[in-house]
Design a protein around this motif. Sequence first.
Motif, short mmCIF file in Angstrom:
data_model
loop_
_atom_site.label_atom_id
_atom_site.label_comp_id
_atom_site.label_asym_id
_atom_site.label_seq_id
_atom_site.Cartn_x
_atom_site.Cartn_y
_atom_site.Cartn_z
N PRO A 25 0.82 -1.20 0.00
CA PRO A 25 0.00 0.00 0.00
C PRO A 25 0.87 1.27 0.00
CG PRO A 25 -0.74 -1.55 1.69
CD PRO A 25 0.56 -2.07 1.15
N GLY A 26 0.41 2.25 -0.76
CA GLY A 26 1.12 3.53 -0.80
C GLY A 26 0.70 4.42 0.36
N ALA A 27 1.07 5.65 0.28
CA ALA A 27 0.78 6.61 1.37
C ALA A 27 -0.69 6.99 1.43
CB ALA A 27 1.64 7.86 1.19
N HIS A 28 -1.42 6.83 0.32
CA HIS A 28 -2.82 7.25 0.26
C HIS A 28 -3.70 6.10 -0.15
CE1 HIS A 28 -1.39 11.35 0.72
NE2 HIS A 28 -0.51 11.10 -0.27
N PHE A 29 -4.96 6.19 0.19
CA PHE A 29 -5.97 5.18 -0.15
C PHE A 29 -5.94 4.91 -1.65
CE2 PHE A 29 -10.31 4.12 -1.45
CZ PHE A 29 -10.53 3.00 -0.67
N GLY A 30 -5.90 3.62 -2.03
CA GLY A 30 -5.93 3.24 -3.43
C GLY A 30 -4.63 3.41 -4.17
N GLU A 31 -3.57 3.72 -3.46
CA GLU A 31 -2.26 3.97 -4.07
C GLU A 31 -1.34 2.78 -3.79
OE1 GLU A 31 -0.07 8.00 -4.07
OE2 GLU A 31 0.75 6.89 -2.38
N ILE A 32 -0.63 2.34 -4.80
CA ILE A 32 0.37 1.29 -4.65
C ILE A 32 1.74 1.95 -4.57
CG2 ILE A 32 1.46 -0.72 -5.73
CD1 ILE A 32 -1.21 -1.33 -7.05
N ALA A 33 2.53 1.53 -3.58
CA ALA A 33 3.87 2.10 -3.38
C ALA A 33 4.80 1.65 -4.50
CB ALA A 33 4.44 1.67 -2.03
#
Length: 141
Positions: free
Chosen positions: A133-141
Amino acid sequence: MADHVNPEREIFARFKDLPRDQPIHMLNLVRLKPFADYEDGRSATGADAYRAYARESGPVFERLGGKQIWIAEPQLMLTGPQSEAWDIAFIAEYPSGQAFIDMLRDPDYREAVKHRTAAVADSRLLRLKPGQPGAHFGEIA
């Protein structure tokens, strides 16, 4: 509406063209038949036939490094076609795309899959590349 039970040959060929040496997740959505449709005419519910598939294919899945990492009972299609109601939703993890291919080619698995074919009315199988998971909802790191 076409029902999808087993992979089509040309789509499986595309699967084999994807990287085989990386872990994959497979999202499974399964709708069961009320009664299984065995070629030999035996009688079972779709749920019982699917349990037989899981029981017989599970050792192959585990031997090749597969793990079930998430499972749920779908309750409501909030967004999407209401005709796509599912009985089972789960994610299976494989150590590599090749492990999934090896499972499908395994003689014990090929014998067990007759239960899945008899049990399943419709399904979706989506190959996923695992991510973080990235830093924000729905974001891939």
